[in-house]
Design an enzyme around this catalytic site. Sequence first.
Site, PDB file in Angstrom:
ATOM      1  CE  LYS A  32      43.200  36.849  37.534  1.00 61.53           C
ATOM      2  NZ  LYS A  32      44.216  35.865  37.953  1.00 61.53           N
ATOM      3  NE  ARG A 130      44.872  28.000  39.259  1.00 65.89           N
ATOM      4  CZ  ARG A 130      44.816  29.306  39.509  1.00 65.89           C
ATOM      5  NH1 ARG A 130      43.839  29.820  40.247  1.00 65.89           N
ATOM      6  NH2 ARG A 130      45.748  30.127  39.041  1.00 65.89           N
ATOM      7  CE1 TYR A 262      11.294  40.016  50.472  1.00 65.35           C
ATOM      8  CE2 TYR A 262      13.471  40.760  49.790  1.00 65.35           C
ATOM      9  CZ  TYR A 262      12.128  40.553  49.510  1.00 65.35           C
ATOM     10  OH  TYR A 262      11.633  40.893  48.284  1.00 65.35           O
ATOM     11  CG  MET A 310      17.805  41.071  42.738  1.00 62.24           C
ATOM     12  SD  MET A 310      16.610  40.366  41.587  1.00 62.24           S
ATOM     13  CE  MET A 310      16.252  38.799  42.349  1.00 62.24           C
TER      14      MET A 310
HETATM   15  C1  LIG Z   1      45.272  36.386  38.707  1.00 61.32           C
HETATM   16  C2  LIG Z   1      46.664  35.973  38.444  1.00 61.32           C
HETATM   17  C3  LIG Z   1      47.757  36.760  38.861  1.00 61.32           C
HETATM   18  C4  LIG Z   1      47.606  37.983  39.710  1.00 61.32           C
HETATM   19  O1  LIG Z   1      47.392  37.643  41.051  1.00 61.32           O
HETATM   20  P1  LIG Z   1      47.311  38.787  42.165  1.00 61.32           P
HETATM   21  O2  LIG Z   1      47.267  38.054  43.437  1.00 61.32           O
HETATM   22  O3  LIG Z   1      46.046  39.529  41.894  1.00 61.32           O
HETATM   23  O4  LIG Z   1      48.505  39.637  41.976  1.00 61.32           O
HETATM   24  C5  LIG Z   1      49.024  36.374  38.475  1.00 61.32           C
HETATM   25  N1  LIG Z   1      49.217  35.263  37.738  1.00 61.32           N
HETATM   26  C6  LIG Z   1      48.201  34.486  37.343  1.00 61.32           C
HETATM   27  C7  LIG Z   1      48.484  33.272  36.532  1.00 61.32           C
HETATM   28  C8  LIG Z   1      46.901  34.794  37.688  1.00 61.32           C
HETATM   29  O5  LIG Z   1      45.889  34.001  37.293  1.00 61.32           O
END
Ligand SMILES: *Cc1c(COP(=O)(O)O)cnc(C)c1O
Length: 366
Positions: A32, A130, A262, A310
Amino acid sequence: MRAVVEVNLKAIDHNIKQIKSLTKSEILAVVKADAYGHGLLPVAKQALTSGASWLGVALLEEALALRAGGITAPVIAWLTPPGEDFAGALAGHIDLSVSSISLFEEILGAAKVSGIKPRLHFEIDTGMRRGGVLGEWSDFLAFAKEHASEYELVGVWSHFARADEPDSTFNAHQENNFELKLADIRLAGLSPKIVHLSNSAATITNSAAHHMMVRVGIAMYGLSPDVNTLGTSKDLHLIPAMSVKAKIHLVKSAKKGEAVGYGGTALLSADSKLGVIVMGYADGLPRSASNITGVMHDSKRAPLIGRVSMDQCVVDLGADSTAKAGDYVTIFGPDGYSADDWGKASGTINYEITTRIATRVPRIYT
Ligand SMILES: *Cc1c(COP(=O)(O)O)cnc(C)c1O
């Protein structure tokens, strides 16, 4: 190139093999967020070549980008709000995760129209509060049973909230909840093919929680899920895959007591040479790391001085530096300053550092 992200695919290969040595379960490579900033397709392809058998993403468009890139391995997208193109997901043979009856209904509706049986994973909230089914569990189960012929139950899964705290009793609490819900599912006559629970931290610390598949993100990229509780990349025999490099735009001498950047937030403590680096917070370098971490030039540390701007930042190269305009510095990489250092310097974690390196910085693969 004025700045570049170098991704070492050999490191990804090494890390997957290292993870493989820790588990007999299948490996789902989490790609992802553009593979945590490393680049979706090159990482996905390397992960599959190196021994992962599944890919996981958050968003449907990420999953469809994998298909458009020619990937045929199983892909799950686990964060699809109502109104997504579920017909497109089904046509792309994307596995979907369901955590509510309403989403379940919406996907089954899309399936009726398209004539393709959805491949589903039930997400259970075992404590993180969550994603995942929680309050409507018995209704969800009844719905799942009633419609069992309309979908394929591929997986059941949950997610740890504190896997990076291996001593926390909350992990056992979540595992217990998971087992109870799995028992409910089986009692309802449903049989998931793949049960999955562990992220990188649990894959490293808790082999009892591996089930049939582990979902590995950060460790595949060669970074520690938590440097304080689990140790560094080196401790875990992982190799960071990402190096970020940028060119020096200008080298100049400046005097002791002069203020840099800055707000004049830092004064030179001695006469020195300053290097102006062509990378700033628009490229993903956190402004909150100003005056704290640094970069490497020619294997020597050059600390940040003054505020990150930036598009640029300034480092103290030291009076004797031989650096010249056009040289590259390494912002972070496997040696010298790390993504962990940048995370610590800016009050965040390595995950946020790599994922936020902007897309205007090209990725190259070695
Ligand atoms: C991002 C994610 C992972 C991976 O987590 P890591 O700590 O990077 O290994 C696994 N399962 C879900 C559902 C995630 O959103």
